[in-house]
Every structure is written in structure tokens, then in C-alpha cells.
Design a protein around this motif. Sequence first.
Motif, PDB file in Angstrom:
ATOM      1  N   VAL A 206      75.488 -31.094   2.376  1.00 51.86           N
ATOM      2  CA  VAL A 206      76.576 -32.077   2.221  1.00 51.86           C
ATOM      3  C   VAL A 206      77.928 -31.465   2.574  1.00 51.86           C
ATOM      4  N   PHE A 207      78.121 -30.205   2.197  1.00 50.55           N
ATOM      5  CA  PHE A 207      79.430 -29.566   2.428  1.00 50.55           C
ATOM      6  C   PHE A 207      79.423 -28.645   3.646  1.00 50.55           C
ATOM      7  N   ALA A 208      78.435 -28.803   4.541  1.00 48.08           N
ATOM      8  CA  ALA A 208      78.365 -27.939   5.725  1.00 48.08           C
ATOM      9  C   ALA A 208      79.633 -28.031   6.572  1.00 48.08           C
ATOM     10  N   ASP A 209      80.146 -29.247   6.784  1.00 47.87           N
ATOM     11  CA  ASP A 209      81.359 -29.400   7.593  1.00 47.87           C
ATOM     12  C   ASP A 209      82.568 -28.746   6.929  1.00 47.87           C
ATOM     13  N   VAL A 210      82.592 -28.751   5.599  1.00 46.70           N
ATOM     14  CA  VAL A 210      83.692 -28.084   4.872  1.00 46.70           C
ATOM     15  C   VAL A 210      83.649 -26.585   5.145  1.00 46.70           C
ATOM     16  N   PHE A 211      82.447 -26.003   5.055  1.00 51.17           N
ATOM     17  CA  PHE A 211      82.315 -24.568   5.315  1.00 51.17           C
ATOM     18  C   PHE A 211      82.736 -24.235   6.747  1.00 51.17           C
TER      19      PHE A 211
END
Length: 774
Positions: free
Chosen positions: A755-760
Motif C-alpha cells: 500500500v505504501f510502496a509509492d511513498v517509499f
Amino acid sequence: GALPVGPTIGAESLIIITGLIGIFFALFLHRRVAAVRLDVAQEEDETMMMSVKEAGQNQTFEQNERLRELYAAISNGANSFLFSEYKLCTVFVVFLAGVIVGLVSWSSGRETAIFTATSFVVGALTSMLSGYIGMRVAVFSNARCTVGAVKPAPHGWTESFNTAFRAGGVMGFSLCGLALLCLYALVVFLAPSFSWGTTAGAMKLFDCIAGFGLGGSAVAMFGRVGGGIYTKAADVGADLAGKVVEDLPEDDPHNPGTIADNVGDNVGDVAGMGSDLFGSFGEASCAALLVGASSPMIVAAGWGALMFPLTVSGVGIVVCLITNFVATDLSPVRKEADIERVLKTQLLVSSLLMTPCVYGLAVALLPSATCGGCTGGFYIGSICSSRINAFLCVAFGLWGGCLIGFVTEYYTSFSYSPVKEVANACRTGAATNIIYGLALGYKSAIVPVFLLSLIVYGAHTLAGFYGIALAALGMLSTLATCLAIDVYGPVCDNAGGIAEMCELHPSVREKTDALDAAGNTTAAIGKGFAIGSACLVGLALFGAFVTRLEDAAGGDLHVDLLDPITFAGLLVGAMLPYWFSAMTMKSVGMAANAMVIEIKRQFDANPNLLIPNHPDRPDYDTCIKISTDASLQEMIAPGALVMLSPVLCGVCFGTRCVTGLLAGAIASSVQMAISSSNTGGAWDNAKKYISKGAMDAVIGEEEPETVDNTGKVQTKKSQIFKAAVTGDTVGDPLKDTSGPALNILMKLMAIISVVFADVFLAVNKGDGLIASWL
């Protein structure tokens, strides 16, 4: 972005119809359970009536009153805990939804953030509803199972078994139907906002849908940890203060902790298990949809090919429905020896029926085209797969789950030598019992890990990470049957406690104990399924995470374990299950300590509680409050550890560190979960093996003081039995709190990373904040 029409409408119809079938069949089973009246008078067998006449009085009215009183007390206690837990969960869901909107808006845009948060909320609410339904039906059925056991054999065996098994079926079919319909409704609702007919559009759609799995697993974490702490604090406290110190029988109504113990069976083993397996279904489906969307050929083949993972789950509902009638109508339980046979037959029949169905779905829905390197297949990443390969991946998971379940049974059932060895070790005290039990648990991890390794290797060879996700769905394809078997056990356990507290004829307790003993064995099989599926789901989500990174990088991505930051993440990930288990085990110990002190206080304040058959009753509510307060307070820290670890790792150290973290956590968790669950299960069944009189000859020879004037061995007064009780008490938090909760650690860390891949990736191009400072 328009919704599909034409030939692929068949997949949509299949998903909707099978989901509705699941819900309506659950309602049908509930009506069958509700038909059993809470009245032992009309069910009394001749043996009971003779004993009542010999006593010179009819106790039926008092027993009915007590039955209804206990039914209400357990129901109110379970409701109270679940509502308190879900209040905290609701606050958490609102908070995390806001965090998702904020972080994903920053990295991927506001629209993606809102859709992901919507998916998260839907998944969380569906998980809560599933857990609540399971808890309510278990509480509704336990007293009715007791009433069924009052009947003379063979009807008593059939009625009590069918009541408990149908109660499990209500949860299994309602959960599967709800999960399938809610997930598909979410996909249909969001699809028009994306160009799902292209690979990029489909991946964005299922990127947002991944929030559904996160919602389900986040609630499952609190359900598993909170419910596990509740049930084992009550169980351990009641055992130590009641059985070990004061020598009271199990579920004696004079034990202040006995109602809390029975409530715990419902909120931990039923609501917690339901949320856990709902999370597995949601995450495995999301992983398969996301990785499948990375294949241009699957996307080009249309909506039916994209929805293939959901059709597998839908057909599984119908297969489990057919299988259900085998247990209750075609080959019912008529005597004690039938119980395990009928339950194991459920797993085998459902797997046999499911296999050709999956083949038909793969041939009908997946693409068959020439794709460069191969003919009649489709590419997943750099791997050329095919319809047959996809079918084999599902079959690997389906039958691999069965094998893992039966290996688990071998190590936890007293029908086989490992548990008998543990029971024999009790002859020299609790210490050797614990040593043997720990060794058994470690040894029991060997075969399942080899099986999982073979499944992973075979599935990845045939269809890449898509194959691993399909293998996970294969293991979960008979979820309705697995849940029916899982819920059956706690219902029988509660039924036995109610029979004891109502002081019904000993023959009633003998039936419920036999049903419960078989339930313990099949529950161990269910835990083997849950652990195996959690491992595959975690790895499938790991694949989905890597797929997201590859999409961002524009090519294949290889995880390099020789990279120092990746290896550092691997070491930390392998450590997290130990940190997590330490927190949950200590929480159970602290709560159990408070429970023991309270029970001892009540015994000291009212010595009449220790007099057999005395009418005085303890204060049950205080013990219920101790378990409730402890579980709600103690479940927060372990949940925070699991959820924050991948986020902090990704933001501070980058995506390479996260890949290592996930690999280490999955590899470590699966082995620790298997050994913890099987160690606790073996200690539990070793105690049951001794208590049923299997070692009476040894006890009579080594402890002659336990033989009464009639020559009968008083098994439960022996030191051998007390050593077994100590082992069972130590094993309780292992098999019902820490072990099962590790399933969610594997999955939740992975779905958060997806879910937070784009944030990373948005933080210093995926290298993290720390790298930018170096």
C-alpha cells in the motif's frame, strides 16, 4: 474504464451468484441450529432420568434455568468484549484512513489516496462484521450443542456434532460470501475510474484495491492479539488457581474464572480466527489481482481472466456446500469413533471436488495465445506461463495445505506416537514434559517447511509471483470448510463447560469432551492451513511489492541479499517475530497473574466455593473485566510494532531494506508459528490423553495413593496429571496467542509495504531518508 459486457460476463455472474449462495446457505444453517430448543427436559435420556429418580427429585427445571443463565452470561461477556474492542478498532481505522489519504496523496495523487482509503475502510468493516457474526453464532450454538448431547446414543452424538458443525458452517459460508461480494463490489465500483483495459490502468486499479486486504488484516491483528490475550489470560488463570492449586474439576461452577474462560473461546478462537482468515482471503486475492494485472496478455484477455482468482474462491463456496452435507446427512456421526473420520473426510472430499473445478475455470477464463517464447500461454514478468500452469499452482496450494494439515495432526493428536511420548515424559515431572514438548514443536516444523518450499519453488517456476498468489488462494479455496471445522471446536468446548456447570449427567460431558478432543486435533489441522496460507500470502504480497517496484523502475528487479542494507533488513525482519512473541506472551502472563490473584481472593473471602455441590457462586464479572481490560490495553503495542516496522524501514532506509525486512520476517515467522502452535497443541492433547485414563495403569503402579477403595485410579489427583496440566498451561499462550498471531505479522507487514510502496519510492527515489544524509 467501462464495466465489462459480453463473453466475460460469465465470470461476473459466477462471483455474484456463488457469493449469494454462501450467504443464503449460512442463513439456512442458522435456522437449523435455532431449531434446537434450550430445554433439557425434552431431550433427557433414560440414563439421566434413572439417576434423577434415584436422587428422589427432578432437577430438570433448575438445570434449564442454569443453562439459560450461563448462555446469557457467556453471550453478554462476549458482546461486551467485542464491542469494546471494535470501538478501539473504529478509532484506529479512522486514524489510519487519514494517514493513508495524507501519505498516498503526497506520493500518488489525491484520487488514488481516496480510493485506497475507501478500500481500507471497506476491508476493515467487513472483517469486523465477519468476526462479530462468528462470535454471535458460536455463543448462540454452545448451549444448543449441550442440549443435543443430552440425547441417548446414537442420536446424542449426531445432534451435538451437527449443531456444532452447522454453527461453524454459518461462520464459514457467511464470511466467504461476504468477503467475495464486498471485494468484487469494490472492484466494480472503482473500475470505471481507471482504464482497466490497459496494464497500467489495471495495476493502478488493483493498487487501490490492496487497501481492502490492509483493512482486513489490520482488524485481524487486533482480533487475534486482543482475543488471544483475553482467552489465554482467563484459561491460564482459571487452570492455575482452580485446577492446579485447589484441585477443582475443569469448568467447575465454583471457579470464578470459568465464565471468562468460556467467553474467551468465542472472542479468541472464533472471532479472532475469522478475522485472521478473512485477512488471508483479502490479501491473497489482492496480490493475485495486482500481479495478474502486470501481464498484458491477461489484461487483453478481458475481465474474466483478471477475475480468475475470485472465481476460484467463488466455486470453492459451492464445493464446500456440497461437502457440508456429507458430514451432517450422508455420513453423520453416530459414535465417538466417527468424529475424527467425518472431520478429516471434509478436507479430503472438498479438495477432491475442488481440483477439477479449478481446471475448468483455468481453461475457460485464462488466455491461450502465442506469446513470443511459447505457444498457448501468457507472460508473467519474464516467465512464460499457461492455463495448465495456473491450474497446477492452485492445485499445489490446495493439496499442499492438506498435507501440512495432516502432518500437523500427526504431531498434535494423541492417536500417534509424538504426543504419547510427551505424555509419558510427565512421569518424571513438568520439566521433562516441557522439554519433550518444545522438542516436538521444533521437529514438527521440518516437513511443513519443506512442503512450503516445494510449493513456492514449483509455483514460481510455473507462473512467477502470480503462481505463488494462486497457490495461496488454492490453500484458501476450501475456506468455508476449514472455518466450519475451526469454529466447531470452541463450540464443543463451551458445550462441555456448560454441561459441567449445569451439573448434567456425566454422560453429557463425556460426549462433549469427545467432540472437543476431536476438535482440538482438527483445530491443529486448521492452524496448519492458516500458517501455510499466511506464509504463501505473505510471499505473494512480497511479490506484489516487488512488482510495484519493477513497474516504477521500468524493468525486472532482483533482490540482492549481498547488499548490506538488504541483509541488515533481513536480520531485523527475522528478529521481529521474537520481539512480537515476547510482548504477547508477557501480556498473557501479566493478565493471568491478575486473574490468579482475584480467584484466590474470592476463595479466601468465601471458603464455601471450595465445597463440592455448595449452592454459593463466585463473582464471574470481575474476572471477565480483568481479561477485557488486559487484552484491550496490551494489544496496542504488538500491533504498533508490526505496522510501524515496514513504514519506518521504507521511509528511513528505502525499498531495498524493506525487501530484506519482509523476507526475514516471513522466513522466521512461519517456523516459529508452526513450532509454537504444535508445541501447545501437543501439551494440550497429552493432558487429555492422560485424563481419559490411558496412563491409569502406570499411575496406579507409580502412585498407589491415587487408587481408591474400589480399585479405581483417581487420575486427576496424580502428580503425572498435574505435570501435564502445567505443560498445557505453558502451551496455552503459545498455541492460541503468539503462534496464531504470527500469521498476521507475515501478512500485515507485506500488505502495508504494498500500500505504501509509492511513498517509499517518493522518498529520495526509494533510497530512504538516511541514505540522503550519508
